[in-house]
Scaffold this motif. Structure first.
Motif, PDB file in Angstrom:
ATOM      1  N   GLY A   1      -3.606  -3.603  -4.011  1.00 42.52           N
ATOM      2  CA  GLY A   1      -3.508  -2.156  -4.159  1.00 42.52           C
ATOM      3  C   GLY A   1      -4.103  -1.713  -5.476  1.00 42.52           C
ATOM      4  N   LEU A   2      -4.872  -0.617  -5.419  1.00 41.54           N
ATOM      5  CA  LEU A   2      -5.488  -0.073  -6.633  1.00 41.54           C
ATOM      6  C   LEU A   2      -5.373   1.437  -6.540  1.00 41.54           C
ATOM      7  CD1 LEU A   2      -8.900  -1.935  -6.897  1.00 41.54           C
ATOM      8  CD2 LEU A   2      -7.018  -2.122  -8.506  1.00 41.54           C
ATOM      9  N   ASP A   3      -5.140   2.095  -7.630  1.00 32.67           N
ATOM     10  CA  ASP A   3      -5.210   3.545  -7.614  1.00 32.67           C
ATOM     11  C   ASP A   3      -5.545   4.050  -9.009  1.00 32.67           C
ATOM     12  OD1 ASP A   3      -5.230   5.972  -6.427  1.00 32.67           O
ATOM     13  OD2 ASP A   3      -3.066   6.263  -6.445  1.00 32.67           O
TER      14      ASP A   3
ATOM     15  N   VAL B   1      -0.422  -5.366   3.232  1.00 29.69           N
ATOM     16  CA  VAL B   1      -0.847  -5.235   1.835  1.00 29.69           C
ATOM     17  C   VAL B   1       0.271  -4.567   1.044  1.00 29.69           C
ATOM     18  CG1 VAL B   1      -3.277  -5.085   2.383  1.00 29.69           C
ATOM     19  CG2 VAL B   1      -1.928  -3.010   2.231  1.00 29.69           C
ATOM     20  N   ASN B   2       0.260  -4.845  -0.215  1.00 30.85           N
ATOM     21  CA  ASN B   2       1.126  -4.110  -1.126  1.00 30.85           C
ATOM     22  C   ASN B   2       0.328  -2.908  -1.603  1.00 30.85           C
ATOM     23  OD1 ASN B   2       3.724  -4.916  -1.595  1.00 30.85           O
ATOM     24  ND2 ASN B   2       3.107  -6.663  -2.856  1.00 30.85           N
ATOM     25  N   ILE B   3       0.988  -1.801  -1.680  1.00 31.76           N
ATOM     26  CA  ILE B   3       0.272  -0.570  -1.970  1.00 31.76           C
ATOM     27  C   ILE B   3       0.945   0.140  -3.128  1.00 31.76           C
ATOM     28  CG2 ILE B   3       1.672   0.622  -0.261  1.00 31.76           C
ATOM     29  CD1 ILE B   3      -1.823   1.631  -0.362  1.00 31.76           C
ATOM     30  N   LEU B   4       0.213   0.940  -3.830  1.00 31.84           N
ATOM     31  CA  LEU B   4       0.838   1.821  -4.826  1.00 31.84           C
ATOM     32  C   LEU B   4       0.011   3.089  -4.941  1.00 31.84           C
ATOM     33  CD1 LEU B   4       0.397   0.215  -8.366  1.00 31.84           C
ATOM     34  CD2 LEU B   4      -1.282   0.222  -6.595  1.00 31.84           C
TER      35      LEU B   4
ATOM     36  N   TYR C   1       3.166   0.689   3.619  1.00 34.86           N
ATOM     37  CA  TYR C   1       2.157   1.676   3.240  1.00 34.86           C
ATOM     38  C   TYR C   1       2.864   2.966   2.858  1.00 34.86           C
ATOM     39  CZ  TYR C   1      -2.512   3.602   2.940  1.00 34.86           C
ATOM     40  OH  TYR C   1      -3.675   4.120   2.456  1.00 34.86           O
ATOM     41  N   LEU C   2       2.264   3.690   1.935  1.00 38.83           N
ATOM     42  CA  LEU C   2       2.841   4.982   1.587  1.00 38.83           C
ATOM     43  C   LEU C   2       1.711   5.909   1.175  1.00 38.83           C
ATOM     44  CD1 LEU C   2       3.020   5.373  -1.809  1.00 38.83           C
ATOM     45  CD2 LEU C   2       4.621   3.536  -1.488  1.00 38.83           C
TER      46      LEU C   2
ATOM     47  N   ASP D   1      -0.436  -6.685  -6.933  1.00 41.04           N
ATOM     48  CA  ASP D   1      -0.888  -7.872  -6.223  1.00 41.04           C
ATOM     49  C   ASP D   1       0.115  -8.255  -5.149  1.00 41.04           C
ATOM     50  OD1 ASP D   1       1.159  -9.310  -7.441  1.00 41.04           O
ATOM     51  OD2 ASP D   1      -0.115  -9.887  -9.108  1.00 41.04           O
ATOM     52  N   SER D   2      -0.225  -9.254  -4.380  1.00 40.22           N
ATOM     53  CA  SER D   2       0.616  -9.585  -3.238  1.00 40.22           C
ATOM     54  C   SER D   2       1.939 -10.202  -3.667  1.00 40.22           C
ATOM     55  CB  SER D   2      -0.128 -10.537  -2.309  1.00 40.22           C
ATOM     56  OG  SER D   2      -0.365 -11.747  -2.987  1.00 40.22           O
TER      57      SER D   2
END
Lengths: 950, 210
Positions: A151-153, A198-201, A243-244, A165-166
């Motif tokens: 995840g990247l933002d 996936v891990n998300i942010l 997911y969000l 990261d995972s």
């Protein structure tokens, strides 16, 4: 739950197991893009009539597409794939532009920054690549994650990048210098190496918070700067969130869980509004811009649109979109600017650090300051370290590093920063609580540690848990742990209770003082005091009193029950304070720090019960050091420890002075964190070198170190003996002082006198050993000085025997004369004293008689003469006899072995003599005395009267 | 050995070996105040909270059971050290690494009574077990390489290991001796009375004389 069915269409064929599919809307809601990790093609659908027009298919990848990203103005589309490529397309035409970068392992995630100038790509490779979208050059590689980045933002202002990261670790990067501004380790679920989850942010649209899936099937919001946990959205998700996505206005958030549900949340109310259960896990969602609709795509590659999901009674997700324009800066391209800025920042923070490092070795390290300090490593040092180091520095490493940086900067005073250093004024030391370690988020730290017990605290979900432990678990009371809502940072503990205080944080959180008695006959006998516009700096407690020193230089004394007893104004800002029984020691600043970086401080020792000041004076410190600890020794003398490792004890010698009784050896691998001391040793916790204070776990153990004075290296080569002698003299002096004190107040002193006598004996033993080492190094003057220091006659005789054995007749003669002088003095005292104090006369006279049997007692002159002669005779005869005997015995031996065995002999002789002397004395005196005793006995009764007439 | 279970095969029971190992000194951190204890084996203490002191293992266990102290695991019981030892043990087939004479017993007692004081206890436990197994296996295979000798020297073998192989080794060596010696004896005994020797043929005797 309303039953609602969504119409799903298949966009990508997903064979076999579930795949990660993505969906994206452009900013005008004209097109949306879908992809799937099991399908190499990307579909660009028409947003207005997806059913009629067939989607444009982009087939450039050779393997499944795992990541999609659209620039904010929707002119570029980027895609990343399992085939290790990141490709760039024009949008909406879908014209292939370039293979912008390649990885060695599959890509997992892509993100454009606000202006579209920068594309961040990451995946199973080590490091997040920041790519310039204009020329495809790699601007930076951010290394720090230990697992695949999923995840990247980018933050809206374009200066922060959050990545996850995972393994669930979140890092927030400052793009300007590539430094990690905060790390949240393991906050999100561990998704393993599966490509389908996936891990998300996501940053909130207003940019204030960062939403990350939590470990408890919730969404956790973190603060943008500090990474502090703000709140969590917890509700009906039965499994972890995968997911969000925030609604465009940031008022709502949609989350999809592994439990195949999608929940809609009202962020302000922290409540879920609506939910929808799907047949498949929803792997990606996107809010339709300008519309109350959410498009979702499930793990089977089927997408649908959830229309009007926010109830009409509530604000539409399109209303009130925060008007924060991405900062139009040529962030990365303009390198010169950046470097300049960095240098500027570095010098600024250097100034800070110089000030900080003077500031008591920066005991109050907050996250923000930690960040600043890492910035000090200018010339991209920190940046390089972050890039090169495969593992991220943990918080403790950060701390070490900051210390190292400090030190470097201090040493670098002569280097390039000389000008800044010279212009920096040294600061007064800030206040500290003895036995406290700096607070560290997520770690247990000591609020107080002393010889009795310790108080520890750990922050947990906004509150702190405080635990109190006594070292002696058998004797101390058992104290239950406590939830601390105030955030106490200082505490003090003794047998009867503990006192806590917190500094004020803004206007809402006033400084609070709290006292918890351990034993009380009444229930609920805790009490708290609030201070408005005043801040508690230091607390202390003692027998039946609690003291707090505040920022207004007020010393407030409370009773154990919470009665406000005294308020004193102190002379200066407080440094620290400590209590023991009736005594309170307060240390205050007298003036500003000297230009030579020396603190000017003063101490006062107050007796609380008598309301008197017992001692007052300046605090002695090693030049350039800070006070780090004060306390009372087991015997009650005030002691201090400074940052250069010197322990001092205040004594009444020379009208009150500090004696450095212990100092840390130079270049030692360990730092000592002093806890307490007694007359012979110091109790401390040894910390490995860069650490200057102990950790709570593993439980630290105390080390006992012998006191050692900083002696000059003498030619005698018996430093340990000299050290021992000086310490013993000091101890004896203190004991005698106490005996006098107690005697003057009329307390029985026999126990202490016995103690003093034992000390005298051991001191004499030490002196005798010193005499022998003096003799072997031919320093006879020193030996005779030592002879004068002997207190007991017995040991003086032993010294004479010793030098006789060593074949130093002139020294023996000298010693004999010293002994005679001493005996004479004693006799004089014995005679003069009785006239002043007839009551004591009998005792002293008996002593003198045992030592020197007087022939007759008529007048004082007569006695003197007789005594002198007898003493001389006695000592002389003993000497001759003893010398003859032992010499006769050892004649043969001594001739053969001579010098080599001298040391051994000395010991032997000493032992012999120590035994012999009393025997000889007794034997001799017995003969002469026994007869006389009867006569003496008769005479003694009449003596007082006789003397008084004389 | 008075307390031996079976003097004929010179074997101690594990309990007996453990009992003997309980005299080893270990470091504890007391959490109570107590005066010095004067035992025949020496003086221990005085006990001051949080200040480490060395006491025999049996005393440490007794104190631990009453919640009066915590153990400081000995230096060799760290994961790093044990991993190194295990590797070294696996590498060389003939030598044994230096470990305390009764490491098995000490480790066992610590795991039984003070498992909460051992960092990475599961790791340490499995490492110690591995080391024990490797060493025992090595020792047993090494026994196969005995040649016709009457003395064997293996250094760094621990109490428990010695105890296990002792009966076999002793008998084996005696057998070697018996089979080697007769020829030598024959030469020597031709002159002296052979009859007498046979009558007095105790297997142990020659061994004791050595």
């Amino acid at each position: 739950m309303k039953s609602r069915s969504l119409k799903f269409r298949e966009a990508h064929k997903v064979g076999g197991s579930a795949a990660f599919c993505s969906i994206l809307w452009d900013h005008k809601a004209e097109h949306f893009v879908t992809s799937s990790s099991s399908d190499p093609s990307i579909s660009v659908h028409d947003g207005l009539s997806p059913s009629t027009l067939p989607p444009t298919i982009l087939r450039h990848h050779q393997d499944g597409v795992t990541a999609l990203a659209l620039s904010h103005d929707s002119t570029f589309l980027a895609s990343g794939s399992i085939d290790h490529c990141v490709k760039l397309y024009k949008f909406p035409s879908g014209e292939f532009q370039t293979n912008i970068t390649r990885f060695t392992l599959p890509i997992r995630v892509l993100a454009f920054n606000g202006s579209g100038s920068l594309l961040a790509a990451a995946g199973d490779d080590e490091g997040i690549k920041l790519i310039n979208t204009f020329d495809g050059s790699i601007v930076r590689v951010l290394k720090g994650h230990k697992g695949p980045v999923t995840g990247l933002d980018f933050h809206l202002n374009g200066e922060l990048l959050a990545s996850i990261d995972s393994t669930g670790t979140v890092l927030c990067w400052e793009l300007q210098n590539g430094i990690v501004s905060f790390i949240l380790k393991g906050v999100a679920p561990d998704t393993g190496f599966s490509t389908s989850i996936v891990n998300i942010l996501r940053w909130s649209p207003d940019g204030r918070t960062l939403a990350v899936p939590g470990l408890r099937n919730d969404v956790v919001m973190y603060d943008r700067f500090t990474g502090e946990k703000l709140f969590a959205l917890r509700g009906d998700h039965l499994e972890a969130i995968c997911y969000l996505t925030w609604a465009p206005n940031g008022k709502y958030i949609a989350t999809s869980g592994l439990d195949k549900q999608v929940l809609l949340w009202d962020v302000d109310k922290k409540q879920d509004i609506d939910r929808h259960k799907f047949e498949e896990r929803i792997s990606c969602m996107a809010w339709k811009p300008n519309c109350n609709a959410l498009s979702v795509i499930d793990a089977r590659g089927k997408y649908g649109i959830w229309e009007s999901l926010v109830p009409s009674s509530m604000i539409s997700p399109t209303v009130g979109i925060p008007d924060i324009l991405p900062k139009k800066r040529n962030e990365i391209h303009n390198f010169d600017d950046e470097i300049e800025e960095e240098l500027h920042g570095a010098s600024e923070s250097l100034n800070d650090s110089l000030v900080d490092s003077d500031d008591g070795e920066s005991h109050h390290t907050s996250r923000k300051r930690l960040r600043k300090k890492t910035c000090i490593d200018d010339d991209g040092d920190a940046y390089e370290e972050l890039n090169d180091g495969s593992s991220l520095p943990s918080a403790s490493e950060f701390r070490k590093k900051s210390h190292r940086v400090h030190r470097e900067k201090q040493y670098a005073g002569s280097g390039a920063f000389k000008s800044t250093a010279a212009s920096t004024k040294y600061k007064m030391q800030s206040s500290f609580q003895p036995g406290t370690t700096p607070l560290e988020p997520g770690k247990r730290t000591f609020l107080c540690y002393n010889m009795l017990g310790c108080i520890t605290t750990i922050e947990h979900e906004g509150n702190s848990r405080i635990e109190t432990d006594f070292h002696d678990t058998g004797r101390g009371p058992r104290v239950s742990s406590m939830i601390d809502i105030y955030g106490f940072t200082m505490a003090s503990i003794n047998e009867s209770g503990c006192v806590f205080a917190n500094p004020c944080k803004g206007e809402k959180n006033m400084s609070v003082l709290m006292y918890r008695p351990f034993r009380s006959w009444a229930s609920n006998s805790e009490w708290t005091m609030r201070f408005e516009g005043e801040e508690v700096k230091v607390v202390a407690n003692g027998a039946g009193w609690v003291a707090a020193v505040t920022s207004l230089n007020l010393l407030r004394i409370f009773s154990e029950g919470g009665l406000q007893k005294h308020i004193l104004s102190l002379d200066g800002p407080v440094v620290t304070a400590v209590g023991r029984k009736d005594h309170l020691a307060v240390i205050t600043h007298v003036s500003d720090c000297l230009p030579s970086n020396e603190q000017v401080m003063e101490f006062r020792v107050l007796n609380i019960s008598k309301m008197t000041e017992e001692l007052k004076g300046r605090v002695a410190l090693t030049p350039g050091s800070r006070l780090t600890w004060i306390g009372f020794s087991d015997e009650g003398s005030l002691s201090s420890y400074d940052s250069k490792g010197v322990l001092r004890v205040f004594t009444s010698q020379y009208g009150g002075s500090w004696i450095p009784v212990f100092s840390k050896e130079k270049k030692q691998e360990e730092n000592y964190w002093v806890v307490g001391l007694n007359t012979t040793s110091v109790y401390c916790i040894a910390c490995k070198h860069p650490e200057i204070f102990p950790q709570v776990t593993p439980k630290p153990i105390l080390t006992i170190l012998d006191l050692s004075l900083p002696l000059a290296s003498s030619d005698l080569g018996a430093a340990s003996l000299e050290n021992e002698l000086m310490l013993k003299q000091l101890r004896l002096y203190e004991t005698q002082q106490r005996v006098d004190d107690m005697a003057s107040t009329g307390v029985d002193t026999t126990a202490l006198e016995d103690e003093a006598f034992d000390m005298e004996v051991s001191q004499d033993k030490c002196i005798l050993r010193l005499i022998s080492s003096c003799c072997s190094s031919d320093s006879f003057v020193r030996a005779s000085e030592l002879m004068r220091l002997l207190t007991l006659e017995k040991s003086m005789r032993a010294a004479i025997t010793l030098v006789t054995k060593l074949k130093l007749p002139f020294l023996a003669e000298k010693f004999c004369s010293i002994l005679e002088e001493r005996l004479l003095e004693e006799a004089n005292e014995a005679i003069t004293n009785p006239s002043q104090n007839p009551n004591k006369e009998v005792v002293t006279r008996v002593e003198s008689k045992v030592q020197n049997p007087p022939a007759s007692v008529q007048t004082s002159e007569n006695t003197e003469a007789v005594m002198k002669s007898s003493a001389t005779k006695l000592s002389a005869t003993t000497l001759v006899r003893k010398a003859k005997v032992s010499e006769g015995l050892k004649l043969g031996k001594e001739q053969t072995k001579k010098d080599e065995t001298e040391d051994a002999k000395i010991k032997e002789i000493k032992k012999l003599n120590l035994i012999k002397i009393p025997v000889n004395n007794v034997n001799k005196e017995d003969k002469g005395l026994r007869k006389e005793v009867n006569q003496e006995e008769a005479r003694r009764s009449s003596n007082p009267f006789l003397k008084s007439t004389v | 050995m008075a307390g031996q279970t079976d003097p004929h095969i010179s074997l101690f029971s594990p309990q007996e070996v453990e009992f003997m190992a309980e005299d080893e000194l270990v470091e504890i951190v007391p959490n109570m105040n107590m005066e010095q204890l004067n035992f025949i084996s020496g003086d221990f203490g005085r006990f001051i909270p949080q200040i480490p002191t060395k006491v025999p293992l049996w005393l440490a266990v007794a104190l631990k059971r009453r919640g009066k102290c915590s153990f400081r695991p000995p230096g060799w019981m760290s994961v790093d050290n044990l991993t190194q030892i295990l590797e070294a043990e696996r590498e060389s087939q003939s030598t044994f690494q230096a470990l305390p004479f009764s490491y098995v017993e000490i480790a066992r007692l610590l795991f039984d009574h003070a498992h909460d004081d051992i960092p990475d206890k599961y790791m340490v436990r499995s490492l110690v077990e591995d080391i024990r197994d490797v060493r025992l296996h090595k020792l047993e295979t090494n026994l196969g390489s005995f040649q016709g000798t009457s003395a064997v020297k293996i250094s760094n073998v621990s109490a428990m290991e010695v105890n296990i192989v002792r009966p076999f080794v002793r008998r084996a060596l005696e057998a070697f001796y018996k089979h080697d010696k007769p020829e030598a004896d024959i030469d020597r005994d031709t002159r002296s009375s052979r009859q007498q020797r046979e009558a007095n043929n105790e297997p142990r005797r020659p061994l004791r004389q050595r």
